[in-house]
Design a protein around this motif. Structure first.
Motif: not given
Length: 433
Positions: A103-110
């Motif tokens: 989820f951290g990577a998802v937020i960063a990708a956003g």
């Protein structure tokens, strides 16, 4: 633009929205299933991920279709859902780290999408009609194998390739053809939904519908932020998923142009920028609410082309339905029980319609011109070639970050069309009427 902003009666919007939901549902719930299993989560936790994904997809669809102010949202009939393109990177992160890191990577990708989006929107001149038509055609052609696989069924099971699979798909296609031939108005517009219902009924009569999970699913569920704990941010997962986000953004350019062609709206740089900003916000929100990376679904673009209903409020209605499904797991489980051959029958028609739209756009660019003919031939050939080679596992020797580009027929076809168009027609092609 009037047709895009047309406000239909709620009764019609509900049915048309449901039709959009059923088209994307199977693909959208696949990502939480894949990631959940990679993390070895319990059945209940995977069900939670599915509900969270449906809720976030519904909100994301509303943001893109309705928009907020002058700067957020494409404001065209698009549906947002989980993209299978990101499943490889998400699975790798899940197996090497944990769900908070996912989820951290998802937020960063956003955040990457939000920041870089306005820059990406400036690539518009690279996509004149000949390039748009080629890439839209490739989108449809590369999706057709997906529909064929849905029809065949799940590999390594006794029902894979079973004759009833093809019979169910044939029933669905036949219903769509008959309704389009003999019906008019609203009934014709919801031919896909009626065909899905007919296919589901036929599958039920054949004993091909598994409703065992319905009794176990709860009636009501609430998705709270950071359900699995606060997100963790690690450099390698962030870089990996950000690369995927860049690929999604490149593909989104084509999707936004394609929907513009179908609804007869000239997609501008500002439209493109609003779409990217909305997608970035949606992905950040998704990571906070326990979900994954979004994209606009090409399947639903084909549905718009097939039904000729261009109102963005139809997809907004689909977004509301997705939100409701996210709150009512039992209903979502019933929808998930639609057999894949039924969806495959619809997919064949819808995806082929996208291809036809691409051909129509290519024709407007004077495809008879020798150079444009070569651009079309090579870009479609390379795009389909990538798709076939991916199925054969031919790119296994490449690094994951390169493989994600090579295995995406839309990206390879798009790059080929853009480069050849620059060679033959220059930066700003003079369209041939």
């Amino acid at each position: 633009m009037d047709e895009i902003n047309q406000k239909l009666p709620i009764s019609k919007l509900s049915v048309l929205g449901l039709q959009h939901v059923l088209i994307l549902y199977f693909s959208s719930v696949s990502v939480p299933l894949i990631v959940g299993n990679a993390l070895k989560l319990s059945t209940g936790e995977i069900a939670f991920l599915i509900n969270a994904s449906l809720l976030c997809a519904g909100i994301a669809t509303l943001v893109q279709s309705i928009g907020f102010g002058k700067y957020v949202g494409l404001k065209m009939p698009v549906m947002q859902g989980m993209t299978l393109m990101a499943s490889g990177a998400l699975t790798a992160i899940a197996t090497s780290y944990d769900i908070q890191t996912v989820f951290g990577a998802v937020i960063a990708a956003g955040v990457v999408c939000l920041v870089i989006g306005p820059v990406f929107s400036k690539l518009m001149p690279l996509f004149p009609n000949i390039v748009r038509g080629c890439v839209i055609s490739v989108v449809g052609l590369t999706l057709i194998p997906v529909a064929v696989n849905w029809i065949a069924g799940t590999k390594d099971t006794e029902l894979y390739g079973h004759p009833t699979n093809f019979l169910l798909a044939l029933i669905v296609v036949a219903v769509i053809v008959v309704l389009n031939k003999f019906c008019t108005g609203f009934v014709k517009n919801i031919a896909v939904l009626i065909a899905l219902c007919a296919g589901f009924a036929a599958a039920l009569a054949m004993g091909r519908v598994d409703l065992s999970g319905v009794s176990q699913a709860s009636w009501f569920g609430v998705t709270l932020p950071f359900h699995f704990g606060l997100p963790k941010f690690a450099l390698t997962p962030i870089v990996s998923l950000s690369v995927v986000m860049l690929v999604i953004m490149a593909e989104s350019i084509v999707i936004y142009l394609a929907i513009g062609e179908i609804v007869e709206h000239d997609t501008t740089e500002k439209d493109m920028s609003r779409g990217f900003i909305a997608n970035g916000i949606n992905v950040i929100f998704s990571g906070i609410f326990n979900s994954f990376v979004f994209t606009s679904f090409t399947q639903n673009i084909g549905l718009v082309a097939l039904t000729k209903i261009k109102s963005r409020f139809t997809t907004a209605a689909g977004g509301v339905i997705l939100i409701l499904l996210g709150f009512f797991p039992k209903i979502a489980t019933i929808v998930a029980s639609i057999p894949s051959p039924v969806l495959g029958g619809v997919g064949i028609v819808v995806f082929a319609t996208i291809t036809a739209s691409g051909i129509k756009t290519m024709m407007s660019a004077d495809i008879s011109k020798g150079d444009n003919s070569l651009i079309a031939a090579l870009s479609i050939g390379v795009g389909l070639g990538s798709t076939l080679l991916k199925s054969a596992g031919a790119f296994a020797a490449f690094s994951p970050n390169i493989r994600i580009f090579l295995e995406d027929g839309v990206i390879t076809g798009c790059i080929t069309a853009v480069v050849l168009n620059l060679i033959f027609n220059g930066y700003r092609e003079k369209e041939k009427k």
